[in-house]
Design a protein around this motif. Structure first.
Motif, PDB file in Angstrom:
ATOM      1  N   PHE A  14      -6.571  -8.416  26.722  1.00  0.00           N
ATOM      2  CA  PHE A  14      -5.646  -7.901  27.080  1.00  0.00           C
ATOM      3  C   PHE A  14      -4.383  -8.536  26.087  1.00  0.00           C
ATOM      4  O   PHE A  14      -3.722  -9.553  26.276  1.00  0.00           O
ATOM      5  CB  PHE A  14      -4.838  -7.984  28.108  1.00  0.00           C
ATOM      6  N   TRP A  20      -2.140  -1.262  28.735  1.00  0.00           N
ATOM      7  CA  TRP A  20      -3.411  -0.687  29.423  1.00  0.00           C
ATOM      8  C   TRP A  20      -2.979   0.329  30.511  1.00  0.00           C
ATOM      9  O   TRP A  20      -2.397   0.117  31.358  1.00  0.00           O
ATOM     10  CB  TRP A  20      -4.199  -1.841  30.071  1.00  0.00           C
ATOM     11  N   ALA A  39      -7.350  -6.551  34.344  1.00  0.00           N
ATOM     12  CA  ALA A  39      -5.997  -6.199  33.808  1.00  0.00           C
ATOM     13  C   ALA A  39      -4.761  -6.746  34.703  1.00  0.00           C
ATOM     14  O   ALA A  39      -3.779  -7.131  33.943  1.00  0.00           O
ATOM     15  CB  ALA A  39      -5.971  -4.750  33.666  1.00  0.00           C
ATOM     16  N   ARG A  96       2.169  -7.714  27.677  1.00  0.00           N
ATOM     17  CA  ARG A  96       1.120  -7.137  28.092  1.00  0.00           C
ATOM     18  C   ARG A  96       1.474  -6.289  29.072  1.00  0.00           C
ATOM     19  O   ARG A  96       1.865  -6.679  30.337  1.00  0.00           O
ATOM     20  CB  ARG A  96       0.095  -8.041  28.529  1.00  0.00           C
ATOM     21  N   LEU A  98       0.676  -3.304  31.882  1.00  0.00           N
ATOM     22  CA  LEU A  98      -0.364  -2.576  32.612  1.00  0.00           C
ATOM     23  C   LEU A  98       0.503  -1.413  33.386  1.00  0.00           C
ATOM     24  O   LEU A  98       1.313  -1.291  34.205  1.00  0.00           O
ATOM     25  CB  LEU A  98      -0.951  -3.628  33.846  1.00  0.00           C
TER      26      LEU A  98
END
Length: 261
Positions: A14, A20, A39, A96, A98
């Motif tokens: 990731f 994601w 994740a 990152r 999600l």
């Protein structure tokens, strides 16, 4: 933190600055995929839908930020363009990101639109499938999607089409197929759905079911017939959203439900 052990070697990294798009399943955290848990444990910020349960969000890394981006029918909701812009903004900050969605990102959601927008903006993204409510939600109620005794196929429909202008459902084609029909986002247009099926010739005694809060401890299951579906749902005061199934598969619940926790 859940130790994924040797599974981690199969997980993609990731990377910072990526998004994601992850399906969280119908609600029960036990139905998450290993990739979804990975994740959750890696994300810096989680942009989540209203249908993502608190039990699922509790699996996030302790320092992960949460941003609510839920859309619920008939209530003030986040606008899709704003959500997409926020995903791009967060990724460009090197986070990152999600994007956590109920069910599966590509089943009657906006996952495709978000993925396309991310690609156009030059943002790398990764998609993690989830168990969709039409499969996992019905299974949790003891209703199989298919069986050799009842059906060789199934039709998935979004209830939004039942009242959408210019996107009329061909009710006769659906009834003539003799396949069970599973409706997402159907509760607000249940009268139109039942009327369409009955008007096209589906028998009023066709088994029907509505499953609310699917897979969660307070799950509600109503089994009835197509002819009584609207009246019985209103009387039961079911929670929303709910998955609705119409057809022969519903009759198997009487056999399978005793084995469902």
């Amino acid at each position: 933190m859940i130790d994924l052990g040797p599974l981690r070697q199969h997980m993609p990294t990731f990377e910072p600055g990526t998004v994601w798009l992850v399906g969280s399943g119908p609600g029960d955290p036990a139905l998450l995929t290993a990739a979804a848990i990975h994740a959750l444990q890696c994300a810096d910020v989680i942009v989540h839908d209203a249908l993502v349960s608190e039990a699922v969000l509790a699996l996030a890394a302790p320092g992960a930020a949460r941003e609510f981006a839920g859309k619920r029918g008939g209530r003030p909701s986040a606008l899709q363009p704003d959500i997409t812009r926020r995903l791009i903004e967060l990724a460009r900050e090197g986070r990152r990101v999600l994007r956590l969605k109920g069910g599966d990102p590509f089943v009657f959601g906006r996952g495709v639109e978000e993925a396309m927008a991310l690609g156009e903006a030059g943002i790398a993204f990764h998609v993690v499938s989830g168990i969709t409510a039409g499969i996992g939600g019905l299974a949790s109620a003891g209703i199989p999607l298919t069986s050799r005794m009842t059906n060789h196929g199934v039709i998935f429909l979004t209830g939004h089409l039942a009242s959408a202008e210019g996107m009329a459902i061909d009710w006769k084609a659906i009834v003539d197929s003799r396949l069970p029909v599973v409706f997402y986002m159907a509760m607000a247009v249940l009268q139109e759905i039942a009327g369409g099926l009955l008007g096209a010739g589906m028998a009023p005694l066709t088994p029907a079911a509505a499953v609310a809060r699917a897979s969660l401890p307070d799950q509600q299951v109503l089994v009835t017939t197509l002819g009584r579906l609207v009246e019985d749902v209103q009387r039961a005061n079911l929670a929303t959203p709910a998955i609705v199934a119409v057809g022969s598969i519903v009759s198997l619940r009487s056999v399978l439900a005793p084995s469902v926790p």
